[in-house]
Design a protein around this motif. Structure first.
Motif, mmCIF file in Angstrom:
data_model
loop_
_atom_site.group_PDB
_atom_site.id
_atom_site.type_symbol
_atom_site.label_atom_id
_atom_site.label_comp_id
_atom_site.label_asym_id
_atom_site.label_seq_id
_atom_site.Cartn_x
_atom_site.Cartn_y
_atom_site.Cartn_z
ATOM 1 N N TRP A 224 -6.280 2.029 4.227
ATOM 2 C CA TRP A 224 -4.833 2.404 4.664
ATOM 3 C C TRP A 224 -4.136 1.726 3.463
ATOM 4 O O TRP A 224 -3.139 2.458 3.114
ATOM 5 N N GLY B 37 -2.676 4.776 2.101
ATOM 6 C CA GLY B 37 -1.663 4.904 3.106
ATOM 7 C C GLY B 37 -0.349 5.977 2.660
ATOM 8 O O GLY B 37 0.154 6.705 3.671
ATOM 9 N N ALA C 236 0.371 9.371 4.607
ATOM 10 C CA ALA C 236 1.676 9.281 5.192
ATOM 11 C C ALA C 236 2.220 10.810 4.845
ATOM 12 O O ALA C 236 2.934 11.553 5.512
ATOM 13 N N SER D 47 -0.355 8.737 15.237
ATOM 14 C CA SER D 47 -1.179 8.128 13.866
ATOM 15 C C SER D 47 -1.607 6.805 14.288
ATOM 16 O O SER D 47 -2.784 6.169 13.853
ATOM 17 N N ARG E 175 -5.526 5.710 13.942
ATOM 18 C CA ARG E 175 -6.074 4.575 13.395
ATOM 19 C C ARG E 175 -6.671 3.503 14.234
ATOM 20 O O ARG E 175 -7.696 3.028 13.911
#
Length: 269
Positions: free
Chosen positions: A158, A162, A166, A176, A180
């Motif tokens: 992440w 990340g 995104a 999300s 996760r």
């Protein structure tokens, strides 16, 4: 005449140095929880990684200084449970697992409990491998520091991907969070099973290099160190993936080591 005061058995300072390193590992692990509560995820996982590095050198320091002791061994086990069992479980719960009501906490507990069971099994000498495999330097299951790193690998990914995720993922924060949490739960359950298992895994003692590969290995270590300081999250993510991929090869290699020993045993009459 005043008699000189008699002191009991004294402890040399060199015997305290490895214990101090172990305590530092414990403190770094707990500090990771503190950063996790504050939502500072980079610092949280970095603290656990530093704890793993310290745990890897405290035993070597003890042997180098001839400061090994029963107290140090027990302290090391207790430190490992907290730094690599409790701390990663709480960090992952705060980061993702809390979004899986009830089930997320069970997953966090599973990691902490299996880490404690693994260390208790190691201390008690239960479930030892075959003598040939043990002499070859293989470990039983995934060691606690490595298990902590694998459990935290979703955060590594992440932190690395990340921004890209995104940009390409659906713009739904709630979805999300559930994705996760689901991925983190699967990873942590797999890690818990591997820590509690009796599968042989690679260790430094089981790794052998041919002389002609020495320079290549040193070059690889240098490049790894540079990548770790330059792009740490990508490096840790790929390292976690590489270790997970090496587990089947470790099982296969251990079987090759065990086969000659089994062949030497005469059949039962």
């Amino acid at each position: 005449m005043i008699e000189p005061r008699r002191f009991g058995r004294v402890i040399p300072i060199r015997a305290l140095i490895p214990n101090a390193v172990t305590v530092l590992a414990l403190c770094f692990g707990l500090t990771g929880v503190r950063f996790g509560i504050a939502g500072e995820w980079e610092k949280a996982v970095a603290a656990v990684v530093v704890a793993g590095v310290l745990d890897g050198i405290d035993g070597r320091i003890a042997r180098l200084l001839k400061g090994t002791s029963r107290f140090g061994a027990e302290l090391d086990s207790l430190s490992d449970v907290i730094a690599f069992g409790v701390a990663p479980a709480l960090i992952m719960y705060l980061w993702a697992l809390q979004f899986l009501p009830a089930f997320g906490w069970i997953v966090a507990l599973a990691h902490a409990v299996t880490c404690a069971l693994r260390l208790a099994r190691f201390n008690a000498g239960i479930g030892a491998t075959d003598p040939a495999v043990k002499r070859a330097g293989y470990l039983i299951g995934v060691p606690a520091p490595v298990g902590a790193g694998l459990a935290l690998s979703p955060i590594f990914v992440w932190l690395w991907l990340g921004p890209w995720l995104a940009a390409v993922a659906p713009n739904d924060p709630q979805l999300s969070l559930y994705v996760r949490a689901g991925i983190s739960a699967v990873v942590m359950i797999a890690v818990a099973v591997m820590m509690a298992s009796s599968l042989p895994t690679f260790s430094w003692g089981s790794t052998r290099l041919r002389p002609e590969w020495r320079l290549v290995a040193l070059l690889g270590i240098g490049l790894f160190a540079g990548a770790l300081f330059t792009v740490p999250w990508m490096t840790l993510s790929l390292l976690s993936l590489a270790y997970g991929a090496s587990i089947p090869f470790g099982i296969r290699a251990a079987r090759r080591v065990r086969r000659p020993l089994l062949a030497a045993v005469p059949p039962a009459q």
